[in-house]
Design a protein around this motif. Structure first.
Motif, mmCIF file in Angstrom:
data_model
loop_
_atom_site.group_PDB
_atom_site.id
_atom_site.type_symbol
_atom_site.label_atom_id
_atom_site.label_comp_id
_atom_site.label_asym_id
_atom_site.label_seq_id
_atom_site.Cartn_x
_atom_site.Cartn_y
_atom_site.Cartn_z
ATOM 1 N N ASP A 31 -1.303 6.445 -7.751
ATOM 2 C CA ASP A 31 0.075 6.410 -7.276
ATOM 3 C C ASP A 31 0.144 6.665 -5.770
ATOM 4 O O ASP A 31 0.668 7.683 -5.332
ATOM 5 C CB ASP A 31 0.899 7.445 -8.048
ATOM 6 C CG ASP A 31 2.376 7.360 -7.700
ATOM 7 O OD1 ASP A 31 2.829 6.295 -7.266
ATOM 8 O OD2 ASP A 31 3.072 8.380 -7.848
ATOM 9 N N HIS A 33 -0.822 3.073 3.668
ATOM 10 C CA HIS A 33 0.136 3.008 4.774
ATOM 11 C C HIS A 33 -0.462 2.322 5.993
ATOM 12 O O HIS A 33 0.138 1.419 6.558
ATOM 13 C CB HIS A 33 0.612 4.420 5.131
ATOM 14 C CG HIS A 33 1.610 4.455 6.229
ATOM 15 N ND1 HIS A 33 1.280 4.751 7.514
ATOM 16 C CD2 HIS A 33 2.947 4.216 6.219
ATOM 17 C CE1 HIS A 33 2.358 4.692 8.268
ATOM 18 N NE2 HIS A 33 3.384 4.380 7.503
ATOM 19 N N LEU A 58 -8.464 -1.925 -0.295
ATOM 20 C CA LEU A 58 -7.594 -2.697 -1.189
ATOM 21 C C LEU A 58 -8.374 -3.253 -2.377
ATOM 22 O O LEU A 58 -7.858 -3.327 -3.487
ATOM 23 C CB LEU A 58 -6.919 -3.833 -0.416
ATOM 24 C CG LEU A 58 -5.846 -3.387 0.577
ATOM 25 C CD1 LEU A 58 -5.414 -4.560 1.454
ATOM 26 C CD2 LEU A 58 -4.667 -2.775 -0.150
ATOM 27 N N THR A 109 0.331 4.460 -1.695
ATOM 28 C CA THR A 109 0.444 3.241 -0.918
ATOM 29 C C THR A 109 -0.525 3.338 0.254
ATOM 30 O O THR A 109 -0.651 4.397 0.863
ATOM 31 C CB THR A 109 1.885 3.104 -0.375
ATOM 32 O OG1 THR A 109 2.775 3.067 -1.471
ATOM 33 C CG2 THR A 109 2.042 1.854 0.446
ATOM 34 N N SER A 139 1.448 8.344 0.579
ATOM 35 C CA SER A 139 0.889 7.274 1.404
ATOM 36 C C SER A 139 -0.437 7.713 2.012
ATOM 37 O O SER A 139 -0.603 8.847 2.452
ATOM 38 C CB SER A 139 1.868 6.882 2.512
ATOM 39 O OG SER A 139 2.059 7.952 3.410
ATOM 40 N N PHE A 157 -3.713 0.529 -5.502
ATOM 41 C CA PHE A 157 -2.548 0.842 -4.688
ATOM 42 C C PHE A 157 -1.291 0.242 -5.292
ATOM 43 O O PHE A 157 -1.340 -0.772 -5.987
ATOM 44 C CB PHE A 157 -2.732 0.291 -3.263
ATOM 45 C CG PHE A 157 -3.848 0.952 -2.524
ATOM 46 C CD1 PHE A 157 -3.659 2.178 -1.916
ATOM 47 C CD2 PHE A 157 -5.090 0.353 -2.447
ATOM 48 C CE1 PHE A 157 -4.689 2.796 -1.246
ATOM 49 C CE2 PHE A 157 -6.128 0.967 -1.774
ATOM 50 C CZ PHE A 157 -5.929 2.190 -1.170
ATOM 51 N N VAL A 158 -0.164 0.888 -5.003
ATOM 52 C CA VAL A 158 1.137 0.358 -5.412
ATOM 53 C C VAL A 158 1.918 0.030 -4.146
ATOM 54 O O VAL A 158 1.613 0.523 -3.064
ATOM 55 C CB VAL A 158 1.904 1.375 -6.288
ATOM 56 C CG1 VAL A 158 1.203 1.589 -7.610
ATOM 57 C CG2 VAL A 158 2.107 2.687 -5.581
ATOM 58 N N THR A 159 2.931 -0.828 -4.307
ATOM 59 C CA THR A 159 3.682 -1.241 -3.116
ATOM 60 C C THR A 159 4.582 -0.138 -2.584
ATOM 61 O O THR A 159 4.687 0.038 -1.386
ATOM 62 C CB THR A 159 4.547 -2.477 -3.418
ATOM 63 O OG1 THR A 159 4.566 -2.748 -4.799
ATOM 64 C CG2 THR A 159 4.081 -3.665 -2.688
ATOM 65 N N ARG A 160 5.203 0.592 -3.485
ATOM 66 C CA ARG A 160 6.087 1.674 -3.049
ATOM 67 C C ARG A 160 5.717 2.948 -3.788
ATOM 68 O O ARG A 160 5.665 2.967 -5.008
ATOM 69 C CB ARG A 160 7.532 1.322 -3.326
ATOM 70 C CG ARG A 160 8.003 0.197 -2.478
ATOM 71 C CD ARG A 160 9.429 -0.117 -2.779
ATOM 72 N NE ARG A 160 9.805 -1.298 -2.039
ATOM 73 C CZ ARG A 160 10.922 -1.429 -1.388
ATOM 74 N NH1 ARG A 160 11.795 -0.473 -1.398
ATOM 75 N NH2 ARG A 160 11.172 -2.538 -0.736
ATOM 76 N N SER A 161 5.478 3.971 -2.999
ATOM 77 C CA SER A 161 5.139 5.266 -3.577
ATOM 78 C C SER A 161 5.550 6.350 -2.596
ATOM 79 O O SER A 161 5.635 6.105 -1.387
ATOM 80 C CB SER A 161 3.646 5.352 -3.849
ATOM 81 O OG SER A 161 3.301 6.647 -4.270
#
Length: 157
Positions: free
Chosen positions: A32, A36, A56, A34, A68, A61-65
């Protein structure tokens, strides 16, 4: 034999219960967060992009968390690791220092780390072979750094 069975059962139950003990929990689980930023403060061109690609590829990774991950390559060095008896380089050594930070949602929670990795590669006499060997060693170095960072975030030693 009959008195031994309760002791064995009791010992087995104690082992099972002790296996469920408390432990420190990582406040930033690796599933959980991102990515950054990945910045390169070293003179090696393209190293930041290579490390970002490795992170990556290896990370979840998630797009929004709220959490970071920020990474900075602070040092990259290349040196001769070994020479032949004639004084010709035989192996090159690459080393890199990476600083990383994970921030939580309120930015007052942060986990910091710094990792140092190194690798060596054969130094051939052909310039084309040298560039290929060096590029492969740089990718391997970045992959090792990425794996170490991700392992730290997952709580692995």
């Amino acid at each position: 034999m009959i008195s031994r069975l309760p002791r064995i059962l009791l010992a087995g139950m104690l082992l099972m219960v002790s296996g469920c003990g408390y432990r420190f929990v990582n406040p930033f689980p690796a599933e959980d967060y991102t990515l950054h930023s990945v910045k390169n403060a070293s003179p090696e061109p393209g190293l930041g992009r290579i490390l970002a690609d490795q992170l990556l590829e290896k990370g979840d990774f998630v797009t929004r968390s709220e959490n970071s991950l920020s990474v900075v390559i602070t040092r990259f060095e290349e040196s001769v690791a070994a020479v032949s008896s004639a004084g010709v380089p035989v192996r090159q050594n690459l080393s890199m220092v990476v600083a990383w930070k994970v921030e939580g949602g309120n930015r007052s929670e942060a986990v910091f780390g710094q990792e140092s990795v190194s690798t060596s590669y054969p130094y051939p006499s052909e310039p084309a072979d040298h560039e290929w060997n060096r590029a492969a060693a740089v990718r391997q170095l970045a992959g090792t750094a990425a794996q170490i960072i991700l392992d730290k975030l997952r709580g692995s030693p």
